[in-house]
Design a protein around this motif. Structure first.
Motif, PDB file in Angstrom:
ATOM      1  N   VAL A  53       0.837  -1.204   0.000  1.00 15.38           N
ATOM      2  CA  VAL A  53       0.000   0.000   0.000  1.00 15.38           C
ATOM      3  C   VAL A  53       0.868   1.248   0.000  1.00 15.38           C
ATOM      4  CG1 VAL A  53      -1.672   1.339   1.361  1.00 15.38           C
ATOM      5  CG2 VAL A  53      -1.964  -1.132   1.085  1.00 15.38           C
ATOM      6  N   THR A  54       1.937   1.219   0.767  1.00 16.55           N
ATOM      7  CA  THR A  54       2.858   2.353   0.800  1.00 16.55           C
ATOM      8  C   THR A  54       3.404   2.654  -0.587  1.00 16.55           C
ATOM      9  OG1 THR A  54       3.510   1.954   3.087  1.00 16.55           O
ATOM     10  CG2 THR A  54       5.050   3.177   1.719  1.00 16.55           C
ATOM     11  N   ARG A  55       3.870   1.603  -1.284  1.00 18.71           N
ATOM     12  CA  ARG A  55       4.413   1.805  -2.637  1.00 18.71           C
ATOM     13  C   ARG A  55       3.362   2.365  -3.586  1.00 18.71           C
ATOM     14  NH1 ARG A  55       6.967  -3.159  -1.480  1.00 18.71           N
ATOM     15  NH2 ARG A  55       5.342  -4.300  -2.622  1.00 18.71           N
ATOM     16  N   GLU A  56       2.126   1.854  -3.462  1.00 23.31           N
ATOM     17  CA  GLU A  56       1.071   2.329  -4.358  1.00 23.31           C
ATOM     18  C   GLU A  56       0.763   3.805  -4.124  1.00 23.31           C
ATOM     19  OE1 GLU A  56      -0.263   1.033  -6.910  1.00 23.31           O
ATOM     20  OE2 GLU A  56       0.556  -0.990  -6.724  1.00 23.31           O
ATOM     21  N   ILE A  57       0.777   4.239  -2.869  1.00 25.28           N
ATOM     22  CA  ILE A  57       0.533   5.648  -2.576  1.00 25.28           C
ATOM     23  C   ILE A  57       1.642   6.519  -3.151  1.00 25.28           C
ATOM     24  CG2 ILE A  57       0.452   7.361  -0.709  1.00 25.28           C
ATOM     25  CD1 ILE A  57      -2.171   5.932  -1.095  1.00 25.28           C
ATOM     26  N   LEU A  58       2.884   6.064  -3.022  1.00 22.75           N
ATOM     27  CA  LEU A  58       4.008   6.821  -3.586  1.00 22.75           C
ATOM     28  C   LEU A  58       3.898   6.902  -5.107  1.00 22.75           C
ATOM     29  CD1 LEU A  58       6.931   5.405  -1.405  1.00 22.75           C
ATOM     30  CD2 LEU A  58       5.838   7.651  -1.215  1.00 22.75           C
ATOM     31  N   ARG A  59       3.541   5.793  -5.750  1.00 16.10           N
ATOM     32  CA  ARG A  59       3.361   5.803  -7.198  1.00 16.10           C
ATOM     33  C   ARG A  59       2.208   6.715  -7.611  1.00 16.10           C
ATOM     34  NH1 ARG A  59       3.868  -0.735  -7.588  1.00 16.10           N
ATOM     35  NH2 ARG A  59       6.158  -0.874  -7.621  1.00 16.10           N
ATOM     36  N   LEU A  60       1.151   6.709  -6.791  1.00 13.47           N
ATOM     37  CA  LEU A  60       0.004   7.568  -7.077  1.00 13.47           C
ATOM     38  C   LEU A  60       0.416   9.034  -7.045  1.00 13.47           C
ATOM     39  CD1 LEU A  60      -3.007   8.212  -7.439  1.00 13.47           C
ATOM     40  CD2 LEU A  60      -3.290   7.920  -4.976  1.00 13.47           C
ATOM     41  N   GLU A  61       1.186   9.409  -6.040  1.00 12.84           N
ATOM     42  CA  GLU A  61       1.632  10.803  -5.956  1.00 12.84           C
ATOM     43  C   GLU A  61       2.518  11.168  -7.140  1.00 12.84           C
ATOM     44  OE1 GLU A  61       1.627  12.178  -1.379  1.00 12.84           O
ATOM     45  OE2 GLU A  61       3.183  10.701  -1.843  1.00 12.84           O
ATOM     46  N   THR A  62       3.324  10.223  -7.589  1.00 19.19           N
ATOM     47  CA  THR A  62       4.129  10.471  -8.768  1.00 19.19           C
ATOM     48  C   THR A  62       3.234  10.656  -9.999  1.00 19.19           C
ATOM     49  OG1 THR A  62       5.954   9.159  -7.872  1.00 19.19           O
ATOM     50  CG2 THR A  62       5.951   9.545 -10.244  1.00 19.19           C
ATOM     51  N   THR A  63       2.205   9.849 -10.072  1.00 19.17           N
ATOM     52  CA  THR A  63       1.293   9.914 -11.217  1.00 19.17           C
ATOM     53  C   THR A  63       0.543  11.240 -11.277  1.00 19.17           C
ATOM     54  OG1 THR A  63       0.959   7.516 -11.247  1.00 19.17           O
ATOM     55  CG2 THR A  63      -0.751   8.865 -12.268  1.00 19.17           C
ATOM     56  N   VAL A  64      -0.003  11.671 -10.138  1.00 16.34           N
ATOM     57  CA  VAL A  64      -0.799  12.897 -10.158  1.00 16.34           C
ATOM     58  C   VAL A  64       0.063  14.151 -10.202  1.00 16.34           C
ATOM     59  CG1 VAL A  64      -2.719  11.787  -8.970  1.00 16.34           C
ATOM     60  CG2 VAL A  64      -0.988  13.000  -7.624  1.00 16.34           C
ATOM     61  N   GLY A  65       1.309  14.044  -9.743  1.00 20.00           N
ATOM     62  CA  GLY A  65       2.219  15.177  -9.850  1.00 20.00           C
ATOM     63  C   GLY A  65       2.191  16.128  -8.680  1.00 20.00           C
ATOM     64  N   PHE A  66       1.569  15.736  -7.577  1.00 15.65           N
ATOM     65  CA  PHE A  66       1.584  16.585  -6.382  1.00 15.65           C
ATOM     66  C   PHE A  66       1.405  15.708  -5.144  1.00 15.65           C
ATOM     67  CE2 PHE A  66      -2.648  16.900  -8.356  1.00 15.65           C
ATOM     68  CZ  PHE A  66      -3.440  16.311  -7.388  1.00 15.65           C
ATOM     69  N   THR A  67       1.785  16.269  -4.002  1.00 20.70           N
ATOM     70  CA  THR A  67       1.713  15.537  -2.739  1.00 20.70           C
ATOM     71  C   THR A  67       0.267  15.416  -2.272  1.00 20.70           C
ATOM     72  OG1 THR A  67       3.887  16.351  -2.105  1.00 20.70           O
ATOM     73  CG2 THR A  67       2.481  15.501  -0.340  1.00 20.70           C
ATOM     74  N   LEU A  68      -0.112  14.219  -1.878  1.00 22.18           N
ATOM     75  CA  LEU A  68      -1.461  13.967  -1.398  1.00 22.18           C
ATOM     76  C   LEU A  68      -1.538  13.909   0.121  1.00 22.18           C
ATOM     77  CD1 LEU A  68      -2.528  11.268  -3.997  1.00 22.18           C
ATOM     78  CD2 LEU A  68      -3.479  13.567  -3.780  1.00 22.18           C
ATOM     79  N   PHE A  69      -0.408  13.642   0.761  1.00 25.10           N
ATOM     80  CA  PHE A  69      -0.401  13.515   2.212  1.00 25.10           C
ATOM     81  C   PHE A  69       0.778  14.273   2.804  1.00 25.10           C
ATOM     82  CE2 PHE A  69      -2.442   9.694   0.554  1.00 25.10           C
ATOM     83  CZ  PHE A  69      -3.621   9.671   1.289  1.00 25.10           C
ATOM     84  N   ASP A  70       0.515  15.006   3.879  1.00 28.79           N
ATOM     85  CA  ASP A  70       1.585  15.587   4.673  1.00 28.79           C
ATOM     86  C   ASP A  70       2.016  14.557   5.700  1.00 28.79           C
ATOM     87  OD1 ASP A  70       1.459  18.042   3.367  1.00 28.79           O
ATOM     88  OD2 ASP A  70      -0.102  18.797   4.722  1.00 28.79           O
ATOM     89  N   ARG A  71       3.323  14.444   5.890  1.00 25.63           N
ATOM     90  CA  ARG A  71       3.856  13.467   6.836  1.00 25.63           C
ATOM     91  C   ARG A  71       4.341  14.192   8.079  1.00 25.63           C
ATOM     92  NH1 ARG A  71       3.473  12.532   1.214  1.00 25.63           N
ATOM     93  NH2 ARG A  71       3.440  10.275   0.849  1.00 25.63           N
ATOM     94  N   ARG A  72       3.580  14.027   9.158  1.00 24.95           N
ATOM     95  CA  ARG A  72       3.932  14.697  10.399  1.00 24.95           C
ATOM     96  C   ARG A  72       3.791  13.720  11.553  1.00 24.95           C
ATOM     97  NH1 ARG A  72       0.105  18.393   8.318  1.00 24.95           N
ATOM     98  NH2 ARG A  72      -1.305  17.968  10.082  1.00 24.95           N
TER      99      ARG A  72
END
Length: 324
Positions: A51-70
């Motif tokens: 799931v982690t990899r898919e989220i990272l690939r998704l962000e690469t696909t859309v071209g912007f950050t979807l989640f802030d990491r705090r």
């Protein structure tokens, strides 16, 4: 939400690639819905690293950050929330399609879709549909209580039969006249006008408490014009959009009203009296059929039942006129 590793290594500058695939959409939706990668992975029958990899690939696909990491947690960005909303809308549309398919699979016979003004959904349709069901037991009737004229001929009318008041001049629809009624007066029982002889006339309304329909109602506009020309003045303690609600106000003794007879008949009884009204204000009931939509057999049968019910209502109204 669980922290995704290596998030700081993501560089998003102008890296839009091809659109989302269904797997990415499912993973993103699960993370948003269940709020943690752990719960999303469990719901998907997958693993956290996947799931982690898919989220990272998704962000690469859309071209912007979807989640802030705090603080080892994921927090959806405003863009993520907008994307989630768009995805949920798409899923709602898909659910609607699947529900329609399910209804078509499970229906014993035809599905008859009706768009009707609430007045007719509450008065004419129950009896007419009952007769249709006895004649054609397998038919499924779906009724939308709205004005069929508000649907767009450009996007397509989503009904087999529409019920409206008045006439309609539009090349996209066939108009079928069902009946013409006379507007009537509904009066609280015990009111001074309840036992008057003959039809009520404009001057009878002078000085009376009157329950009025909304300022844009076409029949109110006609009545207002007639009363103004006759120099008749009313007291209007209540203005309300619904003819059914106006009749209930009359039943509570708040005043009299002039409405269509279909609605008035259902309220005439122990608390309210129905009286004919002159001058004759016509109330026309019409059915609409989209010309580019094939006729279903049950639609034609329902039209005939509606005409029969309308004729019976007019016969009932005649007894009130004769009694007056």
């Amino acid at each position: 939400m669980d922290m995704l590793p290596h998030a700081n290594c993501i560089i998003m500058e102008h890296r839009l690639v091809s659109g989302l695939n269904l797997r990415q959409v499912d993973v993103f939706r699960a993370v948003m819905k269940f709020e943690t990668v752990t719960a999303a992975a469990s719901a998907l029958g997958s693993s956290q690293p996947t799931v982690t990899r898919e989220i990272l690939r998704l962000e690469t696909t859309v071209g912007f950050t979807l989640f802030d990491r705090r603080r080892q947690r994921l927090h959806p960005t405003a863009r993520a929330l907008k994307l989630y909303h768009a995805i949920e809308q798409a899923y709602a549309g898909l659910d609607h399609i699947n529900n329609s398919l399910h209804r078509m699979r499970t229906a014993d016979g035809e599905i008859l879709q009706i768009s009707s003004l609430p007045t007719f959904a509450q008065s004419l349709l129950p009896e007419a549909v009952s007769r249709l069901q006895r004649e054609t037991p397998g038919v499924t009737v779906e009724i939308d209580s709205g004005d069929p004229r508000n649907q767009s001929p450009i996007s397509g009318f989503n009904f087999d039969l529409g019920l409206i008041e008045g006439d309609y001049d539009e090349s996209t629809t066939e108009v079928i006249h069902l009946a013409t009624f006379q507007q009537v007066c509904l009066i609280p029982r015990g009111h001074e006008l309840a036992n008057a002889r003959g039809p009520l006339r404009l001057h009878d309304l002078d000085g009376q408490s009157f329950i009025s329909l909304g300022p844009k109602d076409p029949y109110r506009l006609i009545l207002d014009k007639m009363l103004d020309e006759a120099g008749v003045s009313r007291r209007i303690p209540v203005i309300i959009q619904s003819a059914n609600a106006a009749c209930e106000m009359v039943a509570q003794g708040l005043g009299i009203t002039i409405v269509n007879p279909l609605t008035a008949l259902s309220h005439a009884g122990d608390r309210a009296v129905l009286r004919p009204f002159f001058p004759d204000a016509k109330f026309v009931v019409s059915a609409l059929h989209p010309v580019d939509r094939p006729w279903v057999d049950s639609a034609g049968k329902l039209v005939e039942h509606l005409k029969a019910v309308c004729a019976e209502v007019n016969a009932r109204l005649k007894t009130y006129s004769d009694a007056a």
